[in-house]
Design a protein around this motif. Sequence first.
Motif, short mmCIF file in Angstrom:
data_model
loop_
_atom_site.label_atom_id
_atom_site.label_comp_id
_atom_site.label_asym_id
_atom_site.label_seq_id
_atom_site.Cartn_x
_atom_site.Cartn_y
_atom_site.Cartn_z
N LEU A 82 0.77 -1.24 0.00
CA LEU A 82 0.00 0.00 0.00
C LEU A 82 0.81 1.30 0.00
O LEU A 82 0.50 2.19 -0.78
CB LEU A 82 -0.99 0.00 1.17
CG LEU A 82 -2.28 -0.78 0.94
CD1 LEU A 82 -3.14 -0.76 2.19
CD2 LEU A 82 -3.06 -0.19 -0.23
N PRO A 83 1.82 1.46 0.85
CA PRO A 83 2.51 2.76 0.88
C PRO A 83 3.08 3.14 -0.48
O PRO A 83 2.92 4.26 -0.94
CB PRO A 83 3.63 2.56 1.90
CG PRO A 83 3.21 1.41 2.71
CD PRO A 83 2.38 0.54 1.83
N ALA A 88 2.26 6.33 -5.60
CA ALA A 88 2.17 6.33 -7.06
C ALA A 88 0.84 6.92 -7.51
O ALA A 88 0.78 7.74 -8.44
CB ALA A 88 2.33 4.91 -7.58
N ILE A 89 -0.23 6.54 -6.81
CA ILE A 89 -1.56 7.04 -7.18
C ILE A 89 -1.62 8.55 -6.97
O ILE A 89 -2.10 9.30 -7.81
CB ILE A 89 -2.64 6.32 -6.34
CG1 ILE A 89 -2.75 4.86 -6.79
CG2 ILE A 89 -3.99 7.02 -6.48
CD1 ILE A 89 -3.57 3.99 -5.87
N LYS A 97 7.68 2.79 -11.50
CA LYS A 97 8.57 3.93 -11.72
C LYS A 97 8.85 4.65 -10.40
O LYS A 97 10.02 4.88 -10.06
CB LYS A 97 7.88 4.89 -12.70
CG LYS A 97 8.69 6.10 -13.06
CD LYS A 97 8.09 6.82 -14.28
CE LYS A 97 8.73 8.16 -14.49
NZ LYS A 97 8.09 9.23 -13.70
N THR A 98 7.80 4.94 -9.65
CA THR A 98 8.01 5.69 -8.40
C THR A 98 8.81 4.85 -7.41
O THR A 98 9.65 5.37 -6.70
CB THR A 98 6.68 6.08 -7.75
OG1 THR A 98 5.91 4.91 -7.55
CG2 THR A 98 5.91 7.05 -8.61
N THR A 99 8.54 3.54 -7.40
CA THR A 99 9.27 2.68 -6.47
C THR A 99 10.77 2.73 -6.75
O THR A 99 11.58 2.87 -5.85
CB THR A 99 8.75 1.23 -6.57
OG1 THR A 99 7.37 1.23 -6.24
CG2 THR A 99 9.49 0.32 -5.64
N ARG A 480 -5.79 -5.03 -5.06
CA ARG A 480 -4.90 -3.95 -5.46
C ARG A 480 -3.96 -4.42 -6.55
O ARG A 480 -3.81 -5.62 -6.78
CB ARG A 480 -4.07 -3.50 -4.25
CG ARG A 480 -4.89 -3.05 -3.10
CD ARG A 480 -5.51 -1.73 -3.33
NE ARG A 480 -4.55 -0.66 -3.39
CZ ARG A 480 -4.79 0.57 -2.96
NH1 ARG A 480 -5.94 0.88 -2.42
NH2 ARG A 480 -3.89 1.49 -3.08
N TYR A 481 -3.29 -3.48 -7.17
CA TYR A 481 -2.36 -3.82 -8.23
C TYR A 481 -0.96 -4.15 -7.72
O TYR A 481 -0.38 -5.17 -8.07
CB TYR A 481 -2.28 -2.66 -9.23
CG TYR A 481 -1.26 -2.92 -10.32
CD1 TYR A 481 -1.48 -3.90 -11.28
CD2 TYR A 481 -0.05 -2.21 -10.36
CE1 TYR A 481 -0.55 -4.16 -12.26
CE2 TYR A 481 0.89 -2.47 -11.33
CZ TYR A 481 0.64 -3.45 -12.28
OH TYR A 481 1.58 -3.71 -13.25
N TRP A 482 -0.41 -3.29 -6.87
CA TRP A 482 1.01 -3.36 -6.55
C TRP A 482 1.31 -4.39 -5.45
O TRP A 482 1.53 -4.05 -4.29
CB TRP A 482 1.51 -1.96 -6.16
CG TRP A 482 3.01 -1.83 -6.14
CD1 TRP A 482 3.77 -1.42 -5.08
CD2 TRP A 482 3.93 -2.07 -7.21
NE1 TRP A 482 5.09 -1.42 -5.42
CE2 TRP A 482 5.23 -1.81 -6.73
CE3 TRP A 482 3.79 -2.52 -8.53
CZ2 TRP A 482 6.37 -1.94 -7.52
CZ3 TRP A 482 4.92 -2.65 -9.31
CH2 TRP A 482 6.19 -2.36 -8.81
N GLY A 483 1.28 -5.66 -5.84
CA GLY A 483 1.57 -6.73 -4.90
C GLY A 483 1.88 -8.00 -5.68
O GLY A 483 1.81 -8.01 -6.92
N GLU A 484 2.25 -9.05 -4.95
CA GLU A 484 2.56 -10.31 -5.62
C GLU A 484 1.26 -10.94 -6.13
O GLU A 484 0.32 -11.11 -5.34
CB GLU A 484 3.21 -11.29 -4.65
CG GLU A 484 4.50 -10.81 -4.00
CD GLU A 484 4.27 -9.98 -2.74
OE1 GLU A 484 3.12 -9.58 -2.48
OE2 GLU A 484 5.25 -9.71 -2.03
N PRO A 485 1.20 -11.34 -7.41
CA PRO A 485 0.02 -12.09 -7.86
C PRO A 485 -0.07 -13.42 -7.11
O PRO A 485 0.95 -14.03 -6.81
CB PRO A 485 0.30 -12.34 -9.34
CG PRO A 485 1.32 -11.32 -9.73
CD PRO A 485 2.14 -11.08 -8.50
#
Length: 936
Positions: A82-83, A88-89, A97-99, A480-485
């Motif tokens: 989440l953070p 990014a959002i 990119k932001t990561t 959410r998107y930004w995590g392990e599938p």
Amino acid sequence: MKYNFLEIEKKWQEFWKTNKTYNVGFSSKPKLYVLDMFPYPSGAGLHVGHPLGYIASDIYSRFKRHNGFNVLHPQGYDSFGLPAEQYAIKTGQHPKKTTLENINMYRNQLDRIGFSFDWSREIRTSDPDYYKWTQWIFILMFNSYYCSIENKAKSIENLISLFDNEGGEKYKDELLDMGYSFNQLEWNNFNTKEKSEILMNFRLAYLTNGEVNWCEDLGTVLANDEIINGVSERGGYPVTKRKVKHWCLRISKYSERLLKGLDKIDWPDPLKEMQRNWIGKSKGVSLTFQVENSNKSIEVFTTRPDTIFGVSFLTIAPEYEDISYLSSNDNKLDIKEYINEVSKKSERDRLSDIKTVSGVFSGSYAIHPLNGKKLPIWISDYVLASYGTGAVMGVPAGDQRDFDFAKKFKIDIPNIFKDIDISNGAFSDKTGFKLINSEFLDGKDYNDSLELIINKIENENIGKSKIQYKLRDATFSRQRYWGEPIPIYYKDGVPKNISLNDLPLKLPEVDNFLPTKNGDSPLGNSKAWAWNEKDKKVISNDKINDIDTFPIELNTMPGWAGSSWYFHRYMDPSNNEEFVSKDSMNYWSDIDVYFGGSEHATGHLLYSRFYQKFLYDLDFLNKDEYAKKLVNQGMILGNSAFIYRKSGTLEYLSKNLISDIKTDKVRIDIKYVDSENKVDIEILKKMDKDFKDSLFVLEDDKFICVREQEKMSKSKFNVVNPDEICNQYGADTLRMYEMFLGPIEQSKPWDTRGISGVHSFLKKFWNLFFNEGEINLSDTEPSKEELKSLHKTIKKVSEDIEKLSLNTCISSFMICINELSSMNCNNRLILKDLVILISPFAPHFAEELWSQIGNSQSIVEETYPKYEEKYLVESEKVYPVSFNGKTKFTLNLSLDLNIQEIEKEVLSHEKTKSILNNNNPKKIIIVPGKIINIVI
RNA sequence: GCUCGAGUGGUGGAAUUGGUAGACACGUUGGACUUAAAAUCCAAUGAGCAGUAAUGUUCGUGCGGGUUCAAGUCCCGCCUCGAGUACCA
């Protein structure tokens, strides 16, 4: 030569980098694993509060390295979750990119502080080579069950072959609880889907359709520890209950082992206490109440079976499964309305509404198992569906909640306590009563009645002793998107895992990664998110109707999936065959000291212990606790500044300056505030041309600020950037000052003004080496005083680093340098040892002086000086001489004197004589080497 | 409410686990150097009272009791603050 810290620090940071000074591998030396909790790169960058723990762990690591240990001290990034995604959002960019940008920024900041991290072992949880193993562990959990007989996790294959060969006999009770009963023949007649459903009840990672904590603003489900006071930990958004199909980890099976394990690890007591409370073990009895005119029954859990004769009603949770069966026709509408109302309430409303008693009568009755009385069954949200059985027995005399409920709905309140007045409230103490109106328990106290009633309950088969835990299974799906599938695909509706060889299942590219309010996962936006079972790869969604092609799970894993096992990966970070090799595991084994914040007590620190025990059960690890010792570093508090509005003026709003508009004070960025706590009017006008200065209290054209201490945070405009400190004073000063502030585990305010003391200490130290700009050391034998000063410091510093009392180390360095300065010491032997001594604290400083005095090797492997008792032996002691415990004067005496001799000396002293004034002392206490106390 | 933790100068904090309370530093005040400032160095600095002074003396580790020759430290009872948790039956 001047102490040019900027030049020196740059030089040595480059030296360490080119020479790979801090890279470690296997060695014949004893190992030591010192770890910091890895950061999530958030976008705001580091402030001086962040590196506090890193500095402490770095000093400890360097100290141990000097003492002959092979120290593993790695660092990485918790870059999924989440953070990272929220940032990014907020900035409208892709999280990838932001990561990456944030990681680079963090790295630059970290490098400036001079840490001894082995960066060749860096890991990032969002890296496919890393999350491959996060997915692999999930699959292991999916393919494991908790064997209640051996009390450990085992492969689900064992269970399947057991069912194949013997049916469900061995797991009869557990299966009954799940609502199943089958023999071997029946099992073998089940189809794939039916078998899958039964096994799902055993798997440690399982799919379920149940109530979850739903956060609409974040667009995702949250685990219990991610909710604070009924709102989301991230962002503070409201949380409601919702029924969603989701993955869970069966951590509750490990409750007892997670609890017991706490006893053998050296973690801070408050933190262990928090975990104990979170696990929440309670001993009690489960009781069965028959429903009147029915073959159904209601099971309740109670810790107070002794109060059983005080039961006057039963209450079930609004989410109770048999609720429609229990609802009588007359009440059906009311009940429906009540349930509806409760489900709409957010978690927070439910919490703040604690005092309002609400509920509805179901229309049914239960029968008291011992006295046969008719008990009305009520429905109320004060009973939680998720704890115990979702039903309680109402004992208004002995429980305040039951009392309030009975009072409100005019239910009978029978008293069962002799001579105790319960007209105003329940009596819930476990001591100080004798029972009445309780048949065979009459006249008994808590302990006596407990034994009698439990025997009775078990003999009559109406219930049994039971241990209940608060700990609930962990919700694992995130929309959410930004995590392990999650590496699962659905073949004809049956979940199947992707196998290890085909991992990682890489996060797909999507056009839109934003979360949705309705809970659809962003992975659903991917055009290629179908699994071809034959080719074992991800292919286009168009093929989903083809044979061998199936939809893949759309949810991702929570942030803690990657952080629950990362410490093992540092041991063997690039292994492509195993998550960690046996050799690495056998050598590095576990963390010796782990540094991190206590805010992770019921999140990361509990989940990771669960992962550890699980992997231990399957023989992948050799220890069932992963960190021998844990240190919670405290927070560094920032100075927030506010200017106050003149009374009676209207509220003033400004986007640029003000973040706190609800009160009569206005937050000002601390960097505009001068040393007299004032802020210039022109600065504020420059920031915001509409600024109305007439509304605020002025003095000499400046606004008066009031400082308050708060947690350091960018949103509070009170951050101090470590880069600025490094520019102005150097990293070594920053490192030492942060340690000098106070004990590592304590929260303490940051005050930049104090830093000059540490900085001038380093300069003073530096100046001992030089005379008119040239190195000037004497090679003579050190004096007795010099040796004493040095060895006193060696002793104190070595002991204190071991205790992680680093603030007192700095003090003793200062004392030593003050002493040596006043002796004008420039002795090579003394100063050489001191340089090694301070090298863990001020590594650049030490390296430079080390090379200045003629060494070509780095100082980091140099043996730490050992203190020698002989330099510290005193022949005399300045005794404090007290009269009735109050020190009046001191007396310098030889330590060789025995008690009689000391007494003689003291009594013959003129001051003693004048104080005694010819009276005889009543008593003389002499502790040789310590004190003299004369009682008169 | 419950469970932990903590209260020491103007400030951050020390105090060998019962033995000279306030180490070390910041800040403040005075002084030296300097045209001046910065930097550096020196001295004083818990509060009160008496004394020109050396010094003497009383009080002092949140509050009230207790144990002890001796208590910041141990025991009992309170107060305040912080953290965690919250209808957990």
